[in-house]
Design a protein around this motif. Structure first.
Motif, short mmCIF file in Angstrom:
data_model
loop_
_atom_site.label_atom_id
_atom_site.label_comp_id
_atom_site.label_asym_id
_atom_site.label_seq_id
_atom_site.Cartn_x
_atom_site.Cartn_y
_atom_site.Cartn_z
N LEU A 59 -17.23 7.12 -7.92
CA LEU A 59 -17.98 7.93 -6.97
C LEU A 59 -18.82 7.07 -6.04
CD1 LEU A 59 -19.32 10.66 -9.45
CD2 LEU A 59 -17.22 10.74 -8.09
N CYS A 60 -19.15 7.68 -4.89
CA CYS A 60 -20.09 7.10 -3.92
C CYS A 60 -19.57 5.82 -3.26
CB CYS A 60 -21.46 6.84 -4.57
SG CYS A 60 -22.20 8.32 -5.30
N VAL A 61 -18.29 5.57 -3.33
CA VAL A 61 -17.68 4.44 -2.61
C VAL A 61 -16.40 4.94 -1.95
CG1 VAL A 61 -18.68 2.57 -3.99
CG2 VAL A 61 -16.59 3.70 -4.79
N ASP A 62 -16.50 6.09 -1.29
CA ASP A 62 -15.31 6.77 -0.77
C ASP A 62 -14.52 5.94 0.22
OD1 ASP A 62 -16.01 8.91 -2.34
OD2 ASP A 62 -16.94 10.05 -0.72
N ARG A 63 -15.22 5.22 1.10
CA ARG A 63 -14.51 4.45 2.13
C ARG A 63 -13.68 3.34 1.52
NH1 ARG A 63 -14.71 -0.15 4.63
NH2 ARG A 63 -16.60 -0.79 3.54
N VAL A 64 -14.28 2.54 0.65
CA VAL A 64 -13.53 1.43 0.06
C VAL A 64 -12.46 1.94 -0.89
CG1 VAL A 64 -15.39 -0.24 0.34
CG2 VAL A 64 -15.28 1.11 -1.75
N ALA A 66 -10.71 4.66 -0.49
CA ALA A 66 -9.60 5.08 0.36
C ALA A 66 -8.81 3.87 0.87
CB ALA A 66 -10.12 5.91 1.54
N GLU A 67 -9.53 2.80 1.24
CA GLU A 67 -8.88 1.59 1.76
C GLU A 67 -7.98 0.93 0.72
OE1 GLU A 67 -9.28 -0.56 4.96
OE2 GLU A 67 -9.10 1.58 5.35
N ILE A 68 -8.52 0.72 -0.48
CA ILE A 68 -7.73 0.01 -1.48
C ILE A 68 -6.62 0.89 -2.04
CG2 ILE A 68 -9.15 0.57 -3.51
CD1 ILE A 68 -8.73 -2.38 -4.37
N THR A 69 -6.83 2.20 -2.06
CA THR A 69 -5.76 3.11 -2.50
C THR A 69 -4.61 3.07 -1.51
OG1 THR A 69 -7.37 4.56 -3.61
CG2 THR A 69 -5.20 5.48 -3.12
N ARG A 70 -4.94 3.08 -0.23
CA ARG A 70 -3.89 2.99 0.80
C ARG A 70 -3.14 1.67 0.67
NH1 ARG A 70 -3.79 -0.09 4.74
NH2 ARG A 70 -6.03 -0.52 4.71
N ASN A 71 -3.85 0.57 0.51
CA ASN A 71 -3.22 -0.74 0.39
C ASN A 71 -2.29 -0.80 -0.83
OD1 ASN A 71 -3.28 -3.64 1.47
ND2 ASN A 71 -3.78 -3.96 -0.70
N THR A 72 -2.76 -0.24 -1.94
CA THR A 72 -1.97 -0.25 -3.17
C THR A 72 -0.74 0.64 -3.04
OG1 THR A 72 -4.03 -0.60 -4.41
CG2 THR A 72 -2.08 0.02 -5.67
N ARG A 73 -0.90 1.78 -2.38
CA ARG A 73 0.25 2.67 -2.18
C ARG A 73 1.32 1.97 -1.34
NH1 ARG A 73 -2.30 6.56 -0.30
NH2 ARG A 73 -2.47 7.80 -2.21
N TRP A 219 -10.98 -7.32 2.73
CA TRP A 219 -12.30 -7.47 2.13
C TRP A 219 -12.94 -6.10 2.01
CZ3 TRP A 219 -15.31 -11.99 4.96
CH2 TRP A 219 -14.67 -13.20 4.71
N LEU A 220 -13.41 -5.77 0.82
CA LEU A 220 -14.08 -4.49 0.60
C LEU A 220 -15.47 -4.75 0.03
CD1 LEU A 220 -11.11 -2.45 -0.93
CD2 LEU A 220 -11.94 -2.46 1.42
N SER A 221 -16.49 -4.21 0.69
CA SER A 221 -17.88 -4.50 0.34
C SER A 221 -18.49 -3.35 -0.44
CB SER A 221 -18.70 -4.76 1.60
OG SER A 221 -18.10 -5.76 2.41
N PHE A 222 -19.26 -3.68 -1.49
CA PHE A 222 -19.93 -2.70 -2.34
C PHE A 222 -21.43 -2.95 -2.27
CE2 PHE A 222 -15.65 -2.75 -3.69
CZ PHE A 222 -15.37 -1.55 -4.34
N TYR A 223 -22.19 -1.89 -2.00
CA TYR A 223 -23.64 -2.02 -1.80
C TYR A 223 -24.39 -1.25 -2.88
CZ TYR A 223 -21.99 -3.64 2.72
OH TYR A 223 -21.35 -4.34 3.71
N PRO A 224 -25.69 -1.58 -3.09
CA PRO A 224 -26.48 -0.88 -4.11
C PRO A 224 -26.54 0.62 -3.82
CG PRO A 224 -27.61 -2.87 -3.37
CD PRO A 224 -26.44 -2.68 -2.44
N PHE A 225 -26.60 1.41 -4.88
CA PHE A 225 -26.66 2.86 -4.74
C PHE A 225 -28.10 3.33 -4.49
CE2 PHE A 225 -22.79 3.00 -7.69
CZ PHE A 225 -21.92 3.04 -6.62
N SER A 226 -28.21 4.39 -3.74
CA SER A 226 -29.51 5.05 -3.56
C SER A 226 -29.83 5.87 -4.81
CB SER A 226 -29.47 5.96 -2.34
OG SER A 226 -28.59 7.05 -2.57
N GLN A 227 -31.03 6.39 -4.86
CA GLN A 227 -31.43 7.22 -6.01
C GLN A 227 -30.56 8.47 -6.10
OE1 GLN A 227 -35.66 7.82 -7.15
NE2 GLN A 227 -35.30 9.98 -6.69
N ASP A 228 -30.30 9.10 -4.96
CA ASP A 228 -29.47 10.30 -4.97
C ASP A 228 -28.05 10.00 -5.44
OD1 ASP A 228 -31.56 11.86 -4.13
OD2 ASP A 228 -30.99 11.86 -2.02
#
Length: 290
Positions: A59-64, A66-73, A219-228
């Motif tokens: 969860l909360c990493v929808d963009r990356v 989608a990118e890696i799923t497309r690449n793997t497909r 390259w896929l970047s992952f950032y810290p999550f917000s409280q929500d």
């Protein structure tokens, strides 16, 4: 039997024992499995109980995602695809996402081979073993990083893009790291940058570090999550475990306290809280009067 023949026979037995020690035979892998681990000396070891992570659990990493799923497909369908580096904050789902992709595409022939950093010098041997197989293989390197004096990364560079041999079409490398360039970066290296006719030129050490990560096409970047976002992931796992969610204010406060104690609001911490909370007996729950 004379003395010479006895010595020859003993020497032959000694040679056979030494061959067994220094050149152990490797059994044929169980290709019916979907996940493997490379072990030097014994080769590919089938993992009979791989981690069953689902894409819906990331969860909360929808963009990356989608990118890696497309690449793997693209990869499993025999189309062109890129080696991928997933880098960024700890506990944000980098490794779990790769495991989830295996479960998503295993029925289409995707297989996963976990390779430890110190075994990267065996990459050529691994590729030779699988390059003629009908399956599509991801070589998975988790938490990948190198020290400044570590030369083993050169094997990775060669496999990615630098060897005289053409890379096999049924192999990709997916790596996770907390470092974007996989190697430590020092202040002095940036101070050594020089300017020629108004253009900035990096020094050789910086160029060497950048050249490794640049060999990953995606390259896929992952950032810290917000409280929500943290609370969203907590609720997801609490629901999966059949417990009440943070709609209950007392549970919300407990989830936030748990994250504060750990010094992180990562997805990993969210799962750890959900497991802790869902597994408690009624007498283990905090007193609502406290």
């Amino acid at each position: 039997m004379n003395q010479t023949e006895q010595l020859l026979e003993r020497a032959q037995r000694l040679i056979e024992r030494l061959e067994g020690v220094f050149a152990p035979t490797t059994a044929e892998p169980d290709w019916n499995c979907i996940a493997f681990r490379w072990q030097r000396g014994t080769g590919l070891q089938a993992i009979t109980r791989p981690h069953k992570v689902q894409l819906d659990d990331i969860l909360c990493v929808d963009r990356v995602k989608a990118e890696i799923t497309r690449n793997t497909r693209q990869f499993v369908e025999g189309r062109s695809a890129n080696n991928t580096l997933l880098w960024g904050s700890r506990g944000t789902g980098k490794s779990s996402l790769i495991k989830a992709l295996l479960n998503e595409f295993a029925d289409q022939g995707l297989r996963l081979i976990e390779v430890e950093k110190h075994d990267l010098i065996d990459l050529t041997s691994i590729v030779e073993l699988i390059q003629d197989r009908p399956e599509r293989f991801l070589l998975y390197c988790d938490d990948l990083s190198f020290e400044a004096d570590d030369a083993s990364y050169k094997s990775l560079k060669a496999i990615l893009d630098g060897s005289i041999s053409a890379p096999p079409e049924n192999v990709l490398i997916y790596a996770t790291s907390n470092r974007r360039h996989l190697l430590p970066e020092f202040k002095q290296e940036n101070q050594d940058v020089h300017i020629v006719e108004g253009e900035i030129h990096q020094n050789e050490s910086v160029e060497e570090k950048i050249s490794l990560s640049e060999r990953f096409g995606l390259w896929l970047s992952f950032y810290p999550f917000s409280q929500d976002q943290y609370l969203t992931i907590v609720d997801h796992w609490l629901t999966r475990l059949g417990a009440r969610t943070t709609a209950d204010e007392s549970i919300r406060l407990e989830a936030l306290r748990f994250a504060l104690k750990r010094g992180s609001r990562s997805g990993r911490v969210a799962l750890q809280f959900a497991r802790d909370w869902a597994g408690r007996l009624p007498e283990d729950l905090p007193d609502e009067k406290d």
